[in-house]
Structure formats: structure tokens, C-alpha cells
Design a protein around this motif. Sequence first.
Motif, PDB file in Angstrom:
ATOM      1  N   ARG A  31       0.836  -1.219   0.000  1.00 39.08           N
ATOM      2  CA  ARG A  31       0.000   0.000   0.000  1.00 39.08           C
ATOM      3  C   ARG A  31       0.870   1.269   0.000  1.00 39.08           C
ATOM      4  O   ARG A  31       0.554   2.239  -0.687  1.00 39.08           O
ATOM      5  CB  ARG A  31      -0.921  -0.024   1.229  1.00 39.08           C
ATOM      6  CG  ARG A  31      -1.988   1.010   1.196  1.00 39.08           C
ATOM      7  CD  ARG A  31      -3.022   0.745   0.118  1.00 39.08           C
ATOM      8  NE  ARG A  31      -3.942   1.874   0.025  1.00 39.08           N
ATOM      9  CZ  ARG A  31      -3.889   2.818  -0.910  1.00 39.08           C
ATOM     10  NH1 ARG A  31      -3.001   2.740  -1.885  1.00 39.08           N
ATOM     11  NH2 ARG A  31      -4.740   3.818  -0.904  1.00 39.08           N
ATOM     12  N   LEU A  32       1.958   1.238   0.755  1.00 38.83           N
ATOM     13  CA  LEU A  32       2.870   2.390   0.793  1.00 38.83           C
ATOM     14  C   LEU A  32       3.409   2.677  -0.608  1.00 38.83           C
ATOM     15  O   LEU A  32       3.421   3.830  -1.068  1.00 38.83           O
ATOM     16  CB  LEU A  32       4.021   2.112   1.766  1.00 38.83           C
ATOM     17  CG  LEU A  32       5.204   3.101   1.730  1.00 38.83           C
ATOM     18  CD1 LEU A  32       4.758   4.512   2.097  1.00 38.83           C
ATOM     19  CD2 LEU A  32       6.316   2.633   2.671  1.00 38.83           C
ATOM     20  N   LEU A  33       3.833   1.641  -1.308  1.00 39.41           N
ATOM     21  CA  LEU A  33       4.400   1.848  -2.645  1.00 39.41           C
ATOM     22  C   LEU A  33       3.337   2.303  -3.638  1.00 39.41           C
ATOM     23  O   LEU A  33       3.634   3.054  -4.575  1.00 39.41           O
ATOM     24  CB  LEU A  33       5.118   0.577  -3.114  1.00 39.41           C
ATOM     25  CG  LEU A  33       6.328   0.190  -2.250  1.00 39.41           C
ATOM     26  CD1 LEU A  33       6.984  -1.083  -2.762  1.00 39.41           C
ATOM     27  CD2 LEU A  33       7.357   1.322  -2.198  1.00 39.41           C
ATOM     28  N   GLU A  34       2.084   1.884  -3.412  1.00 39.04           N
ATOM     29  CA  GLU A  34       0.993   2.381  -4.271  1.00 39.04           C
ATOM     30  C   GLU A  34       0.811   3.892  -4.075  1.00 39.04           C
ATOM     31  O   GLU A  34       0.564   4.626  -5.039  1.00 39.04           O
ATOM     32  CB  GLU A  34      -0.315   1.651  -3.941  1.00 39.04           C
ATOM     33  CG  GLU A  34      -0.358   0.233  -4.476  1.00 39.04           C
ATOM     34  CD  GLU A  34      -1.573  -0.556  -3.976  1.00 39.04           C
ATOM     35  OE1 GLU A  34      -1.733  -1.707  -4.413  1.00 39.04           O
ATOM     36  OE2 GLU A  34      -2.340  -0.029  -3.128  1.00 39.04           O
ATOM     37  N   LEU A  35       0.934   4.350  -2.825  1.00 40.73           N
ATOM     38  CA  LEU A  35       0.796   5.789  -2.559  1.00 40.73           C
ATOM     39  C   LEU A  35       1.906   6.571  -3.263  1.00 40.73           C
ATOM     40  O   LEU A  35       1.672   7.666  -3.800  1.00 40.73           O
ATOM     41  CB  LEU A  35       0.839   6.057  -1.047  1.00 40.73           C
ATOM     42  CG  LEU A  35      -0.348   5.528  -0.236  1.00 40.73           C
ATOM     43  CD1 LEU A  35      -0.087   5.677   1.266  1.00 40.73           C
ATOM     44  CD2 LEU A  35      -1.638   6.248  -0.614  1.00 40.73           C
TER      45      LEU A  35
END
Lengths: 256, 97
Positions: A134-138
Motif C-alpha cells: 500500500r505504501l508503494l501504491e501511494l
Amino acid sequence: MADFDPHAMAEEEFLEEVHSFDFWFQAVDGYLRDRSYGQVEGTPDPLMEDGEREVLITTLCNYCVAETAALDASSGLVRLAPNRHAKIFLATQVVDEARHLEVFLHRMKELGVVDPEGEIERRANPNLLRFKKRLLELVDDRDWDSAVFAQNVILETMEFTAFKAHLEGADPVTGEVLDGVIKDERRHLGFGENDLGRRLVTMPENRSRLAEVRAELDELVLRTFEEVQQSAGVEPSQRLTLGREYIEAVERLGLT
Amino acid sequence: MNDQSEASDEPEPSRKRYELEETGFNEVPKKWRKFYRIWEGALDTLAPNEILCPVCKVVIRSVKEIRVGDRLYCMPCMSRLLVVEAEDGTLTTDVLY
């Protein structure tokens, strides 16, 4: 001494100083000089019992997942940085995160792990893997505020307190490695809170978006470190501190 | 020190001054190190020229006795702090963004 009183600096002078590569270089020189992989040569490393060793390896595997997440995310954030201070600071964070990953992998090899990457895949906490994704998607969505919040406030605050708790009962070598990492984390979590705090002063409408990110992500990290600490035998009273320091940070930012 | 209550850099006569010495703190460049020290936990007694950073839990030190209205910098975590009085009368800090 008046010439070198930091509290006498003008605000812009202070911000220029603490975000600079020069500040970072002289800071890490203070606690990493003459250390190899974060360790002082000759530190005793007594043989561990099998159970203790297994717990430590699992813990280090999860630290590696968290550090890889921060390495990938902070390198992506360099390009998104809204100003020079943030861009240069994040470049120093990229180096810090790469070093953290390296010292934890090195420690695993010292503990007899032949294939650290394979061991990480086998032992990684699923909640932490979800957080990383999720962090990398942000970051991929170019959502600066949310990514900095997820990485530098949620993840870094959790790591900071988890590493400090682990340090209390760590073996001498792992303790030395953690000590150097904790000193880096102080900069990372401070950057996140202060950068977001300044942006929220001028863009208070972003607060609701960050509260949504918090609701989605912080439980994943809280649960991860709770489980990792439980398996590492950290006392329940110390585990409470883990959540408290994080909650204090989000309260200061008005994200409760 | 950035001090809202002062019109000049001169300290008030009643404010005690301190000669700072190295504490072993090594997380900032050498010239700034004596202005900080490691916090020893809840039992750590702070001197009148010391205050705890609420963000990173490092003890911030000043060459002067700390008073309400002082602005201090925590270099280890890049925070700008304003000294305020807590409900119990002790000094604490707000983070200035």
C-alpha cells in the motif's frame, strides 16, 4: 560558544542546516565511524540457544521487510519532493534505509542464515507485506502527503519504538546494530512529522485524506509490531509504549 | 536562543547561565553536540536549562535557564519547539510547524 548556539539560529537557517547532506554526513560520522556493518570490532557474540536464535531471525526478517519498504518508498519520494530541503533530506534517508537493510541482512548471515532473502519470504509478517504494498501504491500515485505520513510517521515511529524496546534485551552485537539504526530513525520520524505539520498549516483540507490513510494503514503496522514483539518476548508494559508514541505523534498533527 | 520575550540577545539579569559540556551525545555534527543529551527515562531529572523533545525524546539543553516563551530547536529530529507551562506548572513544549 555564542557563535554555535543552535537555538539562536533564524528559522530558515535552522531548516537549511538540518536538511543538508553536510549535516547528515557529520551526524552519522559521530556514531558510525570505525564500525563495520554497524558493529564495533571485537564485540562478544556468544552462541545462542536454538529457540532464541530462531526468534531473532524472524524478527530480523521483518525488520528487513520494513527497511526494504522504506528504501523503495523514500527513493521514489525523492522525485516527488515539493522543495529542495525535502529532496536532499530524502536522499540521505535512501542511504540510511539501504544501510539498515544491509546491516540486518549481515546479522542474519552471522546467525547462520545461508539464504536471507529466501528466509525473509518464508517468515515475513503478512500485515507488514500488505503495508509495504500500500505504501508503494501511494508513492506510485504521487500522493506526497499520504506517502510521507505512511512512511515517515506511521512506519518510522513504529520502528523507532520497536527497535528501542528490542535494544533493551538484545544480544551485544544485535544491540550495537540497532543502536545505530535508532539514531537514524530519529531524523526520519522528525522529518515526517515536521514536513506534514508545516503543510497542514497551509493546507488543512488535506487532514481528512490523511485521517483516511491512518484508518487504513496504522492498524496493519500496529498489529505487525505487536506480533513481532510478542514473539520476541517483549514485556506487555513495554509493548504499550509502542502504540503510545505513535498516537502522540498523530495527535500533534491533529489526525485523531 | 530565540526568545519571544526579549528585545535583544542580552539575557535578563535574573536568568541563570550555564556552561555546557559534552554529554556523549553523538547524533548531530560535533559543534552542536553539547546542546543535547540522551534521555535516561522517567526517572531522569532535568536541569533548569534542559527540556525533553516530545517528538524524539532527546533532552534539549540551553546556555540559559529555560522559560515560558522560549523557542528551541531539536536538531536530532528537526523540530522547532515553543516552551509552554503544563497544567501541573512544569515546563513543556509545543511543536511549531
